[in-house]
Design a protein around this motif. Structure first.
Motif, PDB file in Angstrom:
ATOM      1  N   LEU A 188       0.854  -1.192   0.000  1.00 49.23           N
ATOM      2  CA  LEU A 188       0.000   0.000   0.000  1.00 49.23           C
ATOM      3  C   LEU A 188       0.886   1.237   0.000  1.00 49.23           C
ATOM      4  CD1 LEU A 188      -2.891   1.212   0.271  1.00 49.23           C
ATOM      5  CD2 LEU A 188      -2.536   1.153   2.758  1.00 49.23           C
ATOM      6  N   VAL A 189       0.745   2.058  -1.038  1.00 47.67           N
ATOM      7  CA  VAL A 189       1.560   3.268  -1.183  1.00 47.67           C
ATOM      8  C   VAL A 189       0.725   4.485  -0.826  1.00 47.67           C
ATOM      9  CG1 VAL A 189       2.944   4.672  -2.762  1.00 47.67           C
ATOM     10  CG2 VAL A 189       2.885   2.177  -3.033  1.00 47.67           C
ATOM     11  N   THR A 190       1.263   5.328   0.035  1.00 46.69           N
ATOM     12  CA  THR A 190       0.597   6.577   0.379  1.00 46.69           C
ATOM     13  C   THR A 190       1.650   7.652   0.612  1.00 46.69           C
ATOM     14  OG1 THR A 190      -1.020   7.631   1.863  1.00 46.69           O
ATOM     15  CG2 THR A 190       0.523   6.063   2.853  1.00 46.69           C
ATOM     16  N   THR A 191       1.208   8.867   0.813  1.00 46.32           N
ATOM     17  CA  THR A 191       2.099   9.995   1.098  1.00 46.32           C
ATOM     18  C   THR A 191       1.692  10.610   2.431  1.00 46.32           C
ATOM     19  OG1 THR A 191       0.681  11.600  -0.042  1.00 46.32           O
ATOM     20  CG2 THR A 191       2.359  10.464  -1.378  1.00 46.32           C
ATOM     21  N   PRO A 192       2.465  11.532   2.980  1.00 44.58           N
ATOM     22  CA  PRO A 192       2.122  12.134   4.270  1.00 44.58           C
ATOM     23  C   PRO A 192       0.902  13.052   4.246  1.00 44.58           C
ATOM     24  CG  PRO A 192       4.487  12.292   3.863  1.00 44.58           C
ATOM     25  CD  PRO A 192       3.850  11.882   2.581  1.00 44.58           C
ATOM     26  N   GLU A 193       0.392  13.404   3.049  1.00 42.84           N
ATOM     27  CA  GLU A 193      -0.757  14.297   2.985  1.00 42.84           C
ATOM     28  C   GLU A 193      -1.983  13.658   3.646  1.00 42.84           C
ATOM     29  OE1 GLU A 193       1.263  13.847   0.366  1.00 42.84           O
ATOM     30  OE2 GLU A 193       2.154  15.854   0.502  1.00 42.84           O
ATOM     31  N   PRO A 194      -2.747  14.436   4.413  1.00 43.39           N
ATOM     32  CA  PRO A 194      -3.938  13.896   5.096  1.00 43.39           C
ATOM     33  C   PRO A 194      -4.927  13.228   4.140  1.00 43.39           C
ATOM     34  CG  PRO A 194      -3.382  16.048   5.989  1.00 43.39           C
ATOM     35  CD  PRO A 194      -2.483  15.847   4.797  1.00 43.39           C
ATOM     36  N   THR A 195      -5.135  13.804   2.954  1.00 41.65           N
ATOM     37  CA  THR A 195      -6.082  13.205   2.016  1.00 41.65           C
ATOM     38  C   THR A 195      -5.621  11.835   1.550  1.00 41.65           C
ATOM     39  OG1 THR A 195      -4.984  14.440   0.223  1.00 41.65           O
ATOM     40  CG2 THR A 195      -6.969  15.415   1.193  1.00 41.65           C
ATOM     41  N   ALA A 196      -4.309  11.699   1.292  1.00 38.99           N
ATOM     42  CA  ALA A 196      -3.761  10.415   0.851  1.00 38.99           C
ATOM     43  C   ALA A 196      -3.884   9.376   1.958  1.00 38.99           C
ATOM     44  CB  ALA A 196      -2.303  10.585   0.435  1.00 38.99           C
ATOM     45  N   LEU A 197      -3.605   9.769   3.198  1.00 35.07           N
ATOM     46  CA  LEU A 197      -3.700   8.854   4.329  1.00 35.07           C
ATOM     47  C   LEU A 197      -5.143   8.431   4.577  1.00 35.07           C
ATOM     48  CD1 LEU A 197      -1.184  10.617   6.731  1.00 35.07           C
ATOM     49  CD2 LEU A 197      -0.845   8.411   5.591  1.00 35.07           C
ATOM     50  N   THR A 198      -6.066   9.370   4.442  1.00 37.10           N
ATOM     51  CA  THR A 198      -7.484   9.054   4.632  1.00 37.10           C
ATOM     52  C   THR A 198      -7.966   8.051   3.597  1.00 37.10           C
ATOM     53  OG1 THR A 198      -7.933  11.243   5.563  1.00 37.10           O
ATOM     54  CG2 THR A 198      -9.818  10.017   4.703  1.00 37.10           C
ATOM     55  N   ASP A 199      -7.568   8.251   2.334  1.00 36.14           N
ATOM     56  CA  ASP A 199      -7.975   7.337   1.276  1.00 36.14           C
ATOM     57  C   ASP A 199      -7.298   5.972   1.417  1.00 36.14           C
ATOM     58  OD1 ASP A 199      -9.653   9.197   0.178  1.00 36.14           O
ATOM     59  OD2 ASP A 199      -8.199   9.943  -1.276  1.00 36.14           O
ATOM     60  N   ALA A 200      -6.056   5.952   1.880  1.00 39.94           N
ATOM     61  CA  ALA A 200      -5.365   4.675   2.119  1.00 39.94           C
ATOM     62  C   ALA A 200      -6.079   3.898   3.226  1.00 39.94           C
ATOM     63  CB  ALA A 200      -3.907   4.924   2.495  1.00 39.94           C
ATOM     64  N   TYR A 201      -6.497   4.597   4.262  1.00 41.29           N
ATOM     65  CA  TYR A 201      -7.253   3.988   5.354  1.00 41.29           C
ATOM     66  C   TYR A 201      -8.581   3.423   4.826  1.00 41.29           C
ATOM     67  CZ  TYR A 201      -9.660   3.544   9.860  1.00 41.29           C
ATOM     68  OH  TYR A 201     -10.357   3.065  10.945  1.00 41.29           O
ATOM     69  N   GLY A 202      -9.246   4.192   3.962  1.00 40.92           N
ATOM     70  CA  GLY A 202     -10.498   3.732   3.369  1.00 40.92           C
ATOM     71  C   GLY A 202     -10.303   2.494   2.516  1.00 40.92           C
ATOM     72  N   MET A 203      -9.172   2.439   1.804  1.00 45.87           N
ATOM     73  CA  MET A 203      -8.864   1.261   0.997  1.00 45.87           C
ATOM     74  C   MET A 203      -8.742   0.023   1.885  1.00 45.87           C
ATOM     75  SD  MET A 203      -8.140  -0.192  -1.872  1.00 45.87           S
ATOM     76  CE  MET A 203      -7.277  -1.616  -2.518  1.00 45.87           C
ATOM     77  N   LEU A 204      -8.026   0.152   2.994  1.00 47.79           N
ATOM     78  CA  LEU A 204      -7.855  -0.975   3.910  1.00 47.79           C
ATOM     79  C   LEU A 204      -9.189  -1.396   4.528  1.00 47.79           C
ATOM     80  CD1 LEU A 204      -4.562  -0.020   5.808  1.00 47.79           C
ATOM     81  CD2 LEU A 204      -4.865  -1.762   4.030  1.00 47.79           C
ATOM     82  N   LYS A 205      -9.998  -0.422   4.885  1.00 50.54           N
ATOM     83  CA  LYS A 205     -11.292  -0.724   5.483  1.00 50.54           C
ATOM     84  C   LYS A 205     -12.174  -1.514   4.517  1.00 50.54           C
ATOM     85  CE  LYS A 205     -15.090   1.538   7.954  1.00 50.54           C
ATOM     86  NZ  LYS A 205     -15.633   2.844   8.431  1.00 50.54           N
ATOM     87  N   THR A 206     -12.192  -1.102   3.256  1.00 48.51           N
ATOM     88  CA  THR A 206     -12.980  -1.814   2.249  1.00 48.51           C
ATOM     89  C   THR A 206     -12.424  -3.211   1.999  1.00 48.51           C
ATOM     90  OG1 THR A 206     -13.508   0.292   1.176  1.00 48.51           O
ATOM     91  CG2 THR A 206     -13.847  -1.706  -0.116  1.00 48.51           C
ATOM     92  N   TYR A 207     -11.108  -3.315   1.937  1.00 44.13           N
ATOM     93  CA  TYR A 207     -10.448  -4.611   1.724  1.00 44.13           C
ATOM     94  C   TYR A 207     -10.820  -5.591   2.833  1.00 44.13           C
ATOM     95  CZ  TYR A 207      -6.619  -8.006   1.479  1.00 44.13           C
ATOM     96  OH  TYR A 207      -5.875  -9.163   1.427  1.00 44.13           O
TER      97      TYR A 207
END
Length: 316
Positions: A188-207
């Motif tokens: 899982l690739v993300t960046t320090p930006e809050p929006t990127a982290l929020t979407d990465a979290y959402g990806m994991l939640k859906t998975y």
């Protein structure tokens, strides 16, 4: 009790027959996928199985594709045989980063008898590249014979690769999720930006909501420095452990590096263009850590991945 037998009108008979044929075809394809044993084309049982890793992200613009290509080169430098599959059906651009123009894509495995050897391209640094295309949506409607042919062809990837890196699309669309669910491991690739982290979290939640259970690695890309990168990585992992009850593997960070952008403009992977750059050194560390990890016992290689992916496509 008196039962009456009604005669169905002609149009209703046709619709009922079409629906029956559709369900029979889907059931037949699922049976073929499930019964196909993981054996080589020659009939001998395979002893070699590639590690199939889906590289994904919660949103676009985090550098996922660039990391996939350059991680492949870092693994190749360690003596590993790597195949990159462009699984981004909407914005496939691995070929752009490699400066190549593919003649064929995976779609040719569905339409014509083009062997996978002719589709697989030789990339720089010893890696190989399998171009994708939007036509893969048609996998859900494969005929039985074509399904068998596809499985036999992709089984050859286990003979050629130690690692198969899937560059998935961004976000949590259905096809992206199916690629991720079928893989043995996830980066899982993300960046320090809050929006990127929020979407990465959402990806994991859906998975996790879809009963995903693969090992999940995390890379923080474009960190200002190592201190910020590891701080973000630690906080993100703690949040996931607390609220999603999942433990993430810390694969590493990649610091922001102007040479990465310069390499993209040159259509040359930054790992080759700037072998001593900061981002290149970071990826060397990540590749070494990935190689040192113990391989999952449930790993089923390229054939196992595509069998699972096809099965999910048929249930759509």
């Amino acid at each position: 009790m008196i039962c009456k037998l009604y005669r169905l009108p002609g149009w209703r008979k046709s619709c009922l027959g079409a629906m029956t044929n559709m369900y029979d075809q889907a059931a037949n394809l699922r049976r073929i996928v499930q019964q196909t044993q993981p054996t080589a084309v020659s009939g001998k049982r395979e002893t070699r199985q590639a590690r199939v890793i889906a590289v994904t992200s919660g949103k676009g613009g985090v550098g996922k594709t660039n990391l996939t290509v350059n991680l492949a080169l870092a693994l190749s430098e360690l003596g590993q045989k790597v195949v990159v599959i462009d699984a981004d059906l909407g914005m496939a651009n691995v070929d752009v980063l490699l400066g190549t123009t593919p003649k064929y894509t995976l779609v040719q495995l569905l339409d014509a008898d083009v062997p996978i050897q002719e589709i697989l391209l030789e990339g720089p640094g010893g890696i190989r590249f399998l171009p994708g295309a939007s036509g893969l949506y048609r996998l859900a409607n494969l005929e039985a014979g074509r399904c068998q042919y596809l499985l036999e062809q992709v089984a050859l990837l286990d003979e050629w690769a130690d690692y198969i890196l899937l560059d998935t699309g961004a976000g949590i669309g259905q096809t992206v999720l199916q690629f991720v669910l079928a893989a043995d491991e996830i980066v899982l690739v993300t960046t320090p930006e809050p929006t990127a982290l929020t979407d990465a979290y959402g990806m994991l939640k859906t998975y996790l909501a879809h009963q995903g259970s693969a090992r999940i690695h995390v890379i923080i890309n474009r960190a200002l420095d190592e201190a910020e990168g590891f701080s973000v990585l630690r906080k993100f992992s703690l949040a996931c452990e607390r609220f999603l009850t999942i433990r993430l593997e810390h694969l590493g960070i990649v610091c922001d590096d102007r040479q990465v952008l310069q390499a993209v403009r040159q259509q040359v992977p930054f790992f080759l263009a700037y072998p001593n750059g900061v981002a290149t050194q970071n990826l060397r560390h990540i590749a070494a850590q990935l190689q040192q990890e113990k391989v999952m016992l449930s790993q089923k290689g390229a054939r196992g991945f595509f069998r699972k992916f096809l099965d999910m496509m048929m249930w759509r």
